[in-house]
Design a protein around this motif. Structure first.
Motif, PDB file in Angstrom:
ATOM      1  N   GLU A   1      34.502  43.582  54.759  1.00  0.00           N
ATOM      2  CA  GLU A   1      35.429  44.676  54.505  1.00  0.00           C
ATOM      3  C   GLU A   1      36.115  44.536  53.148  1.00  0.00           C
ATOM      4  O   GLU A   1      36.574  45.526  52.578  1.00  0.00           O
ATOM      5  CB  GLU A   1      36.478  44.735  55.605  1.00  0.00           C
ATOM      6  N   PHE A   2      36.183  43.306  52.644  1.00  0.00           N
ATOM      7  CA  PHE A   2      36.807  43.083  51.341  1.00  0.00           C
ATOM      8  C   PHE A   2      36.041  42.008  50.587  1.00  0.00           C
ATOM      9  O   PHE A   2      35.675  40.974  51.148  1.00  0.00           O
ATOM     10  CB  PHE A   2      38.265  42.644  51.514  1.00  0.00           C
ATOM     11  N   VAL A   3      35.782  42.271  49.296  1.00  0.00           N
ATOM     12  CA  VAL A   3      35.107  41.312  48.422  1.00  0.00           C
ATOM     13  C   VAL A   3      35.800  41.332  47.072  1.00  0.00           C
ATOM     14  O   VAL A   3      36.091  42.412  46.533  1.00  0.00           O
ATOM     15  CB  VAL A   3      33.611  41.657  48.241  1.00  0.00           C
ATOM     16  N   ALA A   4      36.076  40.157  46.526  1.00  0.00           N
ATOM     17  CA  ALA A   4      36.677  40.046  45.194  1.00  0.00           C
ATOM     18  C   ALA A   4      35.862  39.076  44.359  1.00  0.00           C
ATOM     19  O   ALA A   4      35.490  37.998  44.832  1.00  0.00           O
ATOM     20  CB  ALA A   4      38.121  39.573  45.292  1.00  0.00           C
ATOM     21  N   VAL A   5      35.594  39.465  43.112  1.00  0.00           N
ATOM     22  CA  VAL A   5      34.816  38.633  42.200  1.00  0.00           C
ATOM     23  C   VAL A   5      35.559  38.533  40.873  1.00  0.00           C
ATOM     24  O   VAL A   5      36.012  39.550  40.330  1.00  0.00           O
ATOM     25  CB  VAL A   5      33.410  39.224  41.965  1.00  0.00           C
ATOM     26  N   GLY A   6      35.701  37.310  40.356  1.00  0.00           N
ATOM     27  CA  GLY A   6      36.275  37.093  39.033  1.00  0.00           C
ATOM     28  C   GLY A   6      35.173  36.770  38.041  1.00  0.00           C
ATOM     29  O   GLY A   6      34.262  35.984  38.336  1.00  0.00           O
TER      30      GLY A   6
END
Length: 346
Positions: free
Chosen positions: A36-41
């Motif tokens: 439901e949530f994905v974060a990439v730096g």
């Protein structure tokens, strides 16, 4: 196609700056196979960190980022807090957008991309933050006027609401031009050796059975801007070729494979094939010829079983027979069995 859109959204944006730090955050609903949530730096197009709704803490994706976290645990705590906080915020935003667009079911994707660009020659800093909804640009913050730009009529309500939050918009400006640039300069300085270096891979030819495809496997390479393919007579081929994904190793390097179906390749034609590994910015390729002598496999033909192994198997079978016979003899003795000549004497 929606999952593909998640990965490509915002890719059209390009800045002329030399270094960049970007955070790409995706909240979705209606996709069972996707968190439901994905974060990439990302620093200079190199992924440095990752977190999603299934993980408890952000994961560093480069060796130099791991060292930064080890030397500065507070930074790990900050990223952890941000990851969970942003999850809640985006989830609330996507629910609000679904109500506004009168959507009760189906797939919905909300993305936020924010970060900064830094020209290490001129010192110029450029911050940015923008949102996208279901594959289209939704709203963007103008850091000069501290007002939001709505490219579509559906975003006008959000623009008016967020324009009134002057202090929050000012906070965004400070984050995107001060905090972000400090992080970016630190990452570029600390990771400069890694960002500008390449680790060449170890390449092997693998095969499960003589009838299986031959897998050309490369591991230990860095960065992940690489490709691998099979050639015949010096020309890249696509037929009977299966490309695998680039995967992470535990030490921060990468691995990948490309398989060649050899069922239609004649033995005398093997020398015409080779596997090529190449970095996008390095001229010298790693070339591995298709050679049966160098293929690694766990398969052993029956005719090649060592004689010693056969001897061990026969010995074990004999031991099993002896143990079984002893067990039967004891059982018969306990049941009162006696030899015939003993019975005659009584």
């Amino acid at each position: 196609m929606k999952t593909f859109t998640v990965l490509l959204l915002f890719c059209h944006i390009a800045f002329p700056m030399k270094h960049s730090l970007k955070f790409i955050l995706t909240s979705s609903s209606g996709i069972s196979s996707f968190p439901e949530f994905v974060a990439v730096g990302v620093v200079d197009d190199v992924e440095i960190g990752y977190c999603d709704s299934n993980s408890e803490r952000p994961e560093p994706r480069t060796r130099w980022m791991e060292k930064i976290i080890q030397n500065d645990p507070q930074q790990q705590d900050w990223y952890t807090g941000q990851c969970f906080k942003i999850q809640d915020n985006l989830r609330a935003n996507i629910e609000g957008l679904k109500q506004r667009f009168n959507k009760s079911e189906g797939v919905d994707i909300l993305q936020r991309m924010n970060g900064c660009e830094w020209d290490d020659k001129t010192g110029d800093i450029r911050g940015f933050i923008q949102f996208g909804y279901n594959g289209d640009d939704f709203i963007t913050l103008d850091l000069e006027t501290l007002t939001w730009v709505a490219p579509t009529s559906q975003a006008v309500i959000t623009k008016h609401e967020w324009d009134r939050e002057r202090s929050k918009n000012l906070h965004w400006k400070n984050v995107l031009t001060q905090l972000c640039s400090n992080y970016l300069k630190k990452y570029v300085t600390f990771g400069k050796v890694f960002l500008q270096s390449t680790d060449r891979p170890s390449v092997s030819l693998l095969q499960k059975t003589p009838s299986s495809p031959v897998s050309c496997h490369a591991t230990g390479f860095y960065p992940d801007r690489a490709s691998m393919f099979w050639r015949k007579d010096g020309e890249e081929i696509q037929e009977d070729v299966d490309h695998g994904e680039i995967l992470h190793n535990h030490d921060g390097t990468f691995q990948m494979r490309v398989d060649l179906n050899i069922s239609s390749v004649k033995p005398e034609d093997w020398s015409r094939y080779d596997c090529v590994f190449q970095f996008s910015d390095v001229k010298k390729d790693v070339i591995t010829k298709l050679d049966k002598a160098v293929i690694r496999t766990n398969h052993v033909p029956p005719s090649e079983f060592p004689v010693a192994v056969i001897g061990v198997v026969v010995g074990l079978l004999l031991l099993l027979v002896c143990i079984t016979g002893l067990f039967i003899w004891r059982k018969m003795k306990n049941n009162g069995f006696q030899p015939a000549n003993k019975i005659d004497e009584e």
